[in-house]
Design a protein around this motif. Sequence first.
Motif, PDB file in Angstrom:
ATOM      1  N   ALA A   3       6.251 -21.800  12.309  1.00  0.00           N
ATOM      2  CA  ALA A   3       4.878 -22.090  12.733  1.00  0.00           C
ATOM      3  C   ALA A   3       3.916 -20.960  12.361  1.00  0.00           C
ATOM      4  O   ALA A   3       2.720 -21.065  12.593  1.00  0.00           O
ATOM      5  N   GLY A   4       4.455 -19.870  11.806  1.00  0.00           N
ATOM      6  CA  GLY A   4       3.600 -18.753  11.434  1.00  0.00           C
ATOM      7  C   GLY A   4       3.130 -17.922  12.616  1.00  0.00           C
ATOM      8  O   GLY A   4       2.095 -17.265  12.542  1.00  0.00           O
ATOM      9  N   GLU A   5       3.884 -17.926  13.688  1.00  0.00           N
ATOM     10  CA  GLU A   5       3.468 -17.226  14.915  1.00  0.00           C
ATOM     11  C   GLU A   5       4.345 -16.036  15.270  1.00  0.00           C
ATOM     12  O   GLU A   5       4.322 -15.569  16.407  1.00  0.00           O
ATOM     13  N   SER A   6       5.119 -15.521  14.348  1.00  0.00           N
ATOM     14  CA  SER A   6       6.040 -14.416  14.639  1.00  0.00           C
ATOM     15  C   SER A   6       5.323 -13.179  15.158  1.00  0.00           C
ATOM     16  O   SER A   6       5.760 -12.562  16.136  1.00  0.00           O
ATOM     17  N   GLN A   7       4.239 -12.802  14.507  1.00  0.00           N
ATOM     18  CA  GLN A   7       3.518 -11.605  14.941  1.00  0.00           C
ATOM     19  C   GLN A   7       2.943 -11.779  16.340  1.00  0.00           C
ATOM     20  O   GLN A   7       3.001 -10.859  17.159  1.00  0.00           O
ATOM     21  N   MET A   8       2.389 -12.963  16.623  1.00  0.00           N
ATOM     22  CA  MET A   8       1.851 -13.224  17.957  1.00  0.00           C
ATOM     23  C   MET A   8       2.963 -13.175  19.000  1.00  0.00           C
ATOM     24  O   MET A   8       2.790 -12.617  20.080  1.00  0.00           O
ATOM     25  N   ALA A   9       4.126 -13.738  18.679  1.00  0.00           N
ATOM     26  CA  ALA A   9       5.256 -13.721  19.615  1.00  0.00           C
ATOM     27  C   ALA A   9       5.715 -12.297  19.885  1.00  0.00           C
ATOM     28  O   ALA A   9       6.011 -11.937  21.033  1.00  0.00           O
ATOM     29  N   GLU A  10       5.785 -11.468  18.851  1.00  0.00           N
ATOM     30  CA  GLU A  10       6.174 -10.067  19.039  1.00  0.00           C
ATOM     31  C   GLU A  10       5.160  -9.328  19.904  1.00  0.00           C
ATOM     32  O   GLU A  10       5.535  -8.546  20.780  1.00  0.00           O
ATOM     33  N   ARG A  11       3.874  -9.569  19.660  1.00  0.00           N
ATOM     34  CA  ARG A  11       2.827  -8.906  20.447  1.00  0.00           C
ATOM     35  C   ARG A  11       2.902  -9.338  21.905  1.00  0.00           C
ATOM     36  O   ARG A  11       2.860  -8.522  22.817  1.00  0.00           O
ATOM     37  N   ASN A  12       3.036 -10.656  22.145  1.00  0.00           N
ATOM     38  CA  ASN A  12       3.116 -11.153  23.521  1.00  0.00           C
ATOM     39  C   ASN A  12       4.396 -10.691  24.206  1.00  0.00           C
ATOM     40  O   ASN A  12       4.397 -10.405  25.401  1.00  0.00           O
ATOM     41  N   GLY A  13       5.500 -10.633  23.471  1.00  0.00           N
ATOM     42  CA  GLY A  13       6.770 -10.206  24.048  1.00  0.00           C
ATOM     43  C   GLY A  13       6.768  -8.760  24.500  1.00  0.00           C
ATOM     44  O   GLY A  13       7.558  -8.367  25.360  1.00  0.00           O
ATOM     45  N   ALA A  14       5.873  -7.956  23.939  1.00  0.00           N
ATOM     46  CA  ALA A  14       5.816  -6.541  24.307  1.00  0.00           C
ATOM     47  C   ALA A  14       5.385  -6.328  25.757  1.00  0.00           C
ATOM     48  O   ALA A  14       5.655  -5.270  26.329  1.00  0.00           O
ATOM     49  N   VAL A  15       4.739  -7.303  26.376  1.00  0.00           N
ATOM     50  CA  VAL A  15       4.286  -7.132  27.768  1.00  0.00           C
ATOM     51  C   VAL A  15       5.375  -7.499  28.775  1.00  0.00           C
ATOM     52  O   VAL A  15       5.212  -7.289  29.963  1.00  0.00           O
TER      53      VAL A  15
END
Length: 191
Positions: A3-15
């Motif tokens: 879906a092209g959302e890997s970077q967003m998932a990594e950023r959100n997962g950091a919290v």
Amino acid sequence: ERAGESQMAERNGAVIGDAIMRGAHSFLRQQPMAVLASRDAMGKVWASLVFGQPGFLQAAEDGRSMRIVLSDVDKRQADRLWQDLAVNPQVGMLVIELGTRRRIRINGRATIHPDQVRVEVDESYPNCPKYIQRRLVSRAASNGYVRAASDSSGTVLDDERAAIVRRADTFFVATAHSDRGADASHRGGSP
């Protein structure tokens, strides 16, 4: 990735942390309501609203555990939550303040004691306010928190309850994963 959302998932997962962040401790103490997700002995998931006097939710100083003070809880014996936690300690919590649209999610393992439920934190993280309908949780002046007049169960909704679901713009949902445990979440938007 697809879906092209890997970077967003990594950023959100950091919290996502393994402790309740310090800034959320006072938020928890102020809340009169929490949504708890549990699983029964058959593995079915349940979402339960738990109401109490502000202060019934308390984070430990290090944030690695919290307690639900049962003397301050409107503990409805009919709610499956209390039986579920006795057979399956995995619990998901959503502590949401509808009036300000703030929320935090806490997932972990519960231990029931006579005066409290202690939750060892596996995951804790804030959520964005998207889709939260502003509401105020109210208390009846003399009998504690307002609640439904009766509980019922069945396999089909009657017309009255089906109409309530059609008009609803807020749902609380319980989910569970065999390895990762239970989770409580909020869904909101147009009816």
